[in-house]
Design a protein around this motif. Structure first.
Motif, PDB file in Angstrom:
ATOM      1  N   ILE A   1       0.860  -1.180   0.000  1.00  0.00           N
ATOM      2  CA  ILE A   1       0.000   0.000   0.000  1.00  0.00           C
ATOM      3  C   ILE A   1       0.896   1.230   0.000  1.00  0.00           C
ATOM      4  O   ILE A   1       1.827   1.318   0.807  1.00  0.00           O
ATOM      5  CB  ILE A   1      -0.907   0.051   1.241  1.00  0.00           C
ATOM      6  CG1 ILE A   1      -1.775  -1.201   1.342  1.00  0.00           C
ATOM      7  CG2 ILE A   1      -1.779   1.300   1.236  1.00  0.00           C
ATOM      8  CD1 ILE A   1      -2.521  -1.309   2.647  1.00  0.00           C
ATOM      9  N   LEU A   2       0.602   2.181  -0.865  1.00  0.00           N
ATOM     10  CA  LEU A   2       1.305   3.458  -0.897  1.00  0.00           C
ATOM     11  C   LEU A   2       0.317   4.567  -0.562  1.00  0.00           C
ATOM     12  O   LEU A   2      -0.718   4.702  -1.233  1.00  0.00           O
ATOM     13  CB  LEU A   2       1.906   3.712  -2.290  1.00  0.00           C
ATOM     14  CG  LEU A   2       2.478   5.115  -2.504  1.00  0.00           C
ATOM     15  CD1 LEU A   2       3.682   5.366  -1.595  1.00  0.00           C
ATOM     16  CD2 LEU A   2       2.849   5.319  -3.961  1.00  0.00           C
ATOM     17  N   LEU A   3       0.621   5.341   0.468  1.00  0.00           N
ATOM     18  CA  LEU A   3      -0.154   6.525   0.809  1.00  0.00           C
ATOM     19  C   LEU A   3       0.737   7.740   0.596  1.00  0.00           C
ATOM     20  O   LEU A   3       1.812   7.831   1.196  1.00  0.00           O
ATOM     21  CB  LEU A   3      -0.622   6.494   2.265  1.00  0.00           C
ATOM     22  CG  LEU A   3      -1.883   5.704   2.578  1.00  0.00           C
ATOM     23  CD1 LEU A   3      -1.604   4.222   2.507  1.00  0.00           C
ATOM     24  CD2 LEU A   3      -2.398   6.075   3.937  1.00  0.00           C
ATOM     25  N   SER A   4       0.292   8.662  -0.264  1.00  0.00           N
ATOM     26  CA  SER A   4       1.035   9.887  -0.541  1.00  0.00           C
ATOM     27  C   SER A   4       0.057  11.059  -0.466  1.00  0.00           C
ATOM     28  O   SER A   4      -0.966  11.052  -1.161  1.00  0.00           O
ATOM     29  CB  SER A   4       1.679   9.812  -1.930  1.00  0.00           C
ATOM     30  OG  SER A   4       2.360  11.002  -2.233  1.00  0.00           O
ATOM     31  N   LEU A   5       0.348  12.016   0.388  1.00  0.00           N
ATOM     32  CA  LEU A   5      -0.574  13.127   0.629  1.00  0.00           C
ATOM     33  C   LEU A   5      -1.938  12.615   1.090  1.00  0.00           C
ATOM     34  O   LEU A   5      -2.977  13.169   0.750  1.00  0.00           O
ATOM     35  CB  LEU A   5      -0.727  14.007  -0.617  1.00  0.00           C
ATOM     36  CG  LEU A   5       0.537  14.716  -1.082  1.00  0.00           C
ATOM     37  CD1 LEU A   5       0.331  15.296  -2.482  1.00  0.00           C
ATOM     38  CD2 LEU A   5       0.930  15.810  -0.111  1.00  0.00           C
ATOM     39  N   ALA A   6      -1.920  11.542   1.845  1.00  0.00           N
ATOM     40  CA  ALA A   6      -3.151  10.931   2.353  1.00  0.00           C
ATOM     41  C   ALA A   6      -3.339  11.322   3.812  1.00  0.00           C
ATOM     42  O   ALA A   6      -2.408  11.218   4.612  1.00  0.00           O
ATOM     43  CB  ALA A   6      -3.085   9.420   2.207  1.00  0.00           C
TER      44      ALA A   6
ATOM     45  N   SER B   1       8.449  -6.340  -2.568  1.00  0.00           N
ATOM     46  CA  SER B   1       9.875  -6.152  -2.789  1.00  0.00           C
ATOM     47  C   SER B   1      10.453  -4.976  -2.012  1.00  0.00           C
ATOM     48  O   SER B   1      11.647  -4.934  -1.757  1.00  0.00           O
ATOM     49  CB  SER B   1      10.172  -5.979  -4.281  1.00  0.00           C
ATOM     50  OG  SER B   1       9.618  -4.777  -4.765  1.00  0.00           O
ATOM     51  N   ARG B   2       9.613  -4.017  -1.592  1.00  0.00           N
ATOM     52  CA  ARG B   2      10.134  -2.868  -0.875  1.00  0.00           C
ATOM     53  C   ARG B   2       9.477  -2.746   0.499  1.00  0.00           C
ATOM     54  O   ARG B   2      10.061  -3.101   1.491  1.00  0.00           O
ATOM     55  CB  ARG B   2       9.939  -1.601  -1.713  1.00  0.00           C
ATOM     56  CG  ARG B   2      10.769  -0.433  -1.233  1.00  0.00           C
ATOM     57  CD  ARG B   2      10.872   0.664  -2.252  1.00  0.00           C
ATOM     58  NE  ARG B   2       9.593   1.324  -2.462  1.00  0.00           N
ATOM     59  CZ  ARG B   2       9.462   2.460  -3.131  1.00  0.00           C
ATOM     60  NH1 ARG B   2      10.528   3.052  -3.666  1.00  0.00           N
ATOM     61  NH2 ARG B   2       8.284   3.009  -3.300  1.00  0.00           N
ATOM     62  N   TYR B   3       8.243  -2.258   0.577  1.00  0.00           N
ATOM     63  CA  TYR B   3       7.576  -2.054   1.860  1.00  0.00           C
ATOM     64  C   TYR B   3       6.188  -2.680   1.852  1.00  0.00           C
ATOM     65  O   TYR B   3       5.516  -2.705   0.827  1.00  0.00           O
ATOM     66  CB  TYR B   3       7.416  -0.556   2.159  1.00  0.00           C
ATOM     67  CG  TYR B   3       8.717   0.186   2.256  1.00  0.00           C
ATOM     68  CD1 TYR B   3       9.544   0.023   3.356  1.00  0.00           C
ATOM     69  CD2 TYR B   3       9.125   1.044   1.242  1.00  0.00           C
ATOM     70  CE1 TYR B   3      10.748   0.703   3.456  1.00  0.00           C
ATOM     71  CE2 TYR B   3      10.322   1.740   1.326  1.00  0.00           C
ATOM     72  CZ  TYR B   3      11.131   1.552   2.436  1.00  0.00           C
ATOM     73  OH  TYR B   3      12.308   2.226   2.518  1.00  0.00           O
ATOM     74  N   GLY B   4       5.755  -3.087   3.017  1.00  0.00           N
ATOM     75  CA  GLY B   4       4.376  -3.536   3.161  1.00  0.00           C
ATOM     76  C   GLY B   4       3.418  -2.368   3.035  1.00  0.00           C
ATOM     77  O   GLY B   4       2.430  -2.421   2.323  1.00  0.00           O
ATOM     78  N   MET B   5       3.747  -1.286   3.767  1.00  0.00           N
ATOM     79  CA  MET B   5       2.999  -0.028   3.695  1.00  0.00           C
ATOM     80  C   MET B   5       4.014   1.098   3.636  1.00  0.00           C
ATOM     81  O   MET B   5       4.891   1.178   4.489  1.00  0.00           O
ATOM     82  CB  MET B   5       2.122   0.157   4.926  1.00  0.00           C
ATOM     83  CG  MET B   5       1.033  -0.842   5.088  1.00  0.00           C
ATOM     84  SD  MET B   5       0.130  -0.508   6.612  1.00  0.00           S
ATOM     85  CE  MET B   5      -0.705  -2.074   6.811  1.00  0.00           C
ATOM     86  N   LEU B   6       3.878   1.963   2.674  1.00  0.00           N
ATOM     87  CA  LEU B   6       4.757   3.122   2.560  1.00  0.00           C
ATOM     88  C   LEU B   6       3.886   4.370   2.662  1.00  0.00           C
ATOM     89  O   LEU B   6       2.993   4.584   1.838  1.00  0.00           O
ATOM     90  CB  LEU B   6       5.515   3.107   1.236  1.00  0.00           C
ATOM     91  CG  LEU B   6       6.461   4.283   0.982  1.00  0.00           C
ATOM     92  CD1 LEU B   6       7.526   4.381   2.074  1.00  0.00           C
ATOM     93  CD2 LEU B   6       7.097   4.174  -0.392  1.00  0.00           C
TER      94      LEU B   6
ATOM     95  N   VAL C   1       4.129   8.406   2.822  1.00  0.00           N
ATOM     96  CA  VAL C   1       5.089   9.462   2.502  1.00  0.00           C
ATOM     97  C   VAL C   1       4.411  10.803   2.233  1.00  0.00           C
ATOM     98  O   VAL C   1       3.190  10.890   2.141  1.00  0.00           O
ATOM     99  CB  VAL C   1       5.940   9.076   1.251  1.00  0.00           C
ATOM    100  CG1 VAL C   1       6.757   7.828   1.521  1.00  0.00           C
ATOM    101  CG2 VAL C   1       5.074   8.887   0.031  1.00  0.00           C
ATOM    102  N   VAL C   2       5.214  11.817   2.032  1.00  0.00           N
ATOM    103  CA  VAL C   2       4.858  13.148   1.535  1.00  0.00           C
ATOM    104  C   VAL C   2       3.620  13.739   2.212  1.00  0.00           C
ATOM    105  O   VAL C   2       2.522  13.701   1.664  1.00  0.00           O
ATOM    106  CB  VAL C   2       4.667  13.154  -0.004  1.00  0.00           C
ATOM    107  CG1 VAL C   2       4.516  14.571  -0.528  1.00  0.00           C
ATOM    108  CG2 VAL C   2       5.825  12.472  -0.695  1.00  0.00           C
ATOM    109  N   LEU C   3       3.815  14.269   3.385  1.00  0.00           N
ATOM    110  CA  LEU C   3       2.774  15.010   4.094  1.00  0.00           C
ATOM    111  C   LEU C   3       1.519  14.195   4.371  1.00  0.00           C
ATOM    112  O   LEU C   3       0.418  14.744   4.442  1.00  0.00           O
ATOM    113  CB  LEU C   3       2.425  16.297   3.336  1.00  0.00           C
ATOM    114  CG  LEU C   3       3.582  17.267   3.109  1.00  0.00           C
ATOM    115  CD1 LEU C   3       3.125  18.428   2.236  1.00  0.00           C
ATOM    116  CD2 LEU C   3       4.165  17.755   4.417  1.00  0.00           C
ATOM    117  N   SER C   4       1.657  12.899   4.521  1.00  0.00           N
ATOM    118  CA  SER C   4       0.526  12.073   4.937  1.00  0.00           C
ATOM    119  C   SER C   4       0.466  12.129   6.461  1.00  0.00           C
ATOM    120  O   SER C   4       1.471  11.861   7.128  1.00  0.00           O
ATOM    121  CB  SER C   4       0.709  10.634   4.467  1.00  0.00           C
ATOM    122  OG  SER C   4       0.673  10.553   3.068  1.00  0.00           O
TER     123      SER C   4
END
Length: 161
Positions: free
Chosen positions: A124-129, A143-148, A150-153
């Motif tokens: 899951i990617l949350l950005s500005l969320a 391959s990278r993160y389970g949950m990422l 970022v950016v003012l979330s």
């Protein structure tokens, strides 16, 4: 007025919401006429505050779900996965180490419940969320993160994950 939508894979084994298999041509408005994928549903309808999307038991593969619509504090948009964990629940398997399974960008008040995300770059990617809720979420074999997040979330709640 809030609406309910239904998504189901190509089988009904272990289903809790839909009464028939999903199909791209279905309208997704009743348990008997579910859409086949969340992306097909989002391409057909613009979700509104208070809407709920019931995603039934099964594995949904090879695409990224991108949510860009917000709910409100009193009427979040809810994506509700299956509660039939014994049958495997609702699983999003991206099958690509270079792409995310689920992405929420510039949204507020979106809730995800009862889902598994796997075989992606980020589950899951949350950005500005903001003010969103992830509850009973499993994310594995990415391959990278389970949950990422970022950016003012901010003010997001992660519970029972």
């Amino acid at each position: 007025m809030a609406a309910a939508y239904y998504v189901n894979d190509a089988v009904t084994n272990g289903d809790v919401y839909a009464t028939s298999v999903g199909a791209p041509a279905n309208d997704g408005l009743t348990p008997a006429t579910p859409k086949l994928t969340v992306t097909n549903l989002l391409a057909t309808y613009s979700l509104n505050a208070g809407d709920i999307v019931y995603i039934d038991t099964g594995t949904y593969s090879n695409y990224t779900v991108t949510v860009t619509t917000s709910g409100t504090a009193t009427n979040p948009i809810v994506f509700m996965g299956s509660t039939n964990f014994i049958a495997g629940g609702t699983v999003f398997s991206r099958n690509s180490a270079a792409a995310d399974a689920w992405s929420m960008t510039s949204v507020s008040y979106v809730h995800l419940l009862n889902m598994t995300f796997r075989n992606a770059r980020d589950g899951i990617l949350l950005s500005l969320a903001k003010d969103s809720r992830l509850e009973r979420i499993t994310s594995r074999n990415n391959s990278r993160y389970g949950m990422l997040i970022v950016v003012l979330s901010d003010r997001n709640v992660i519970q029972n994950c």
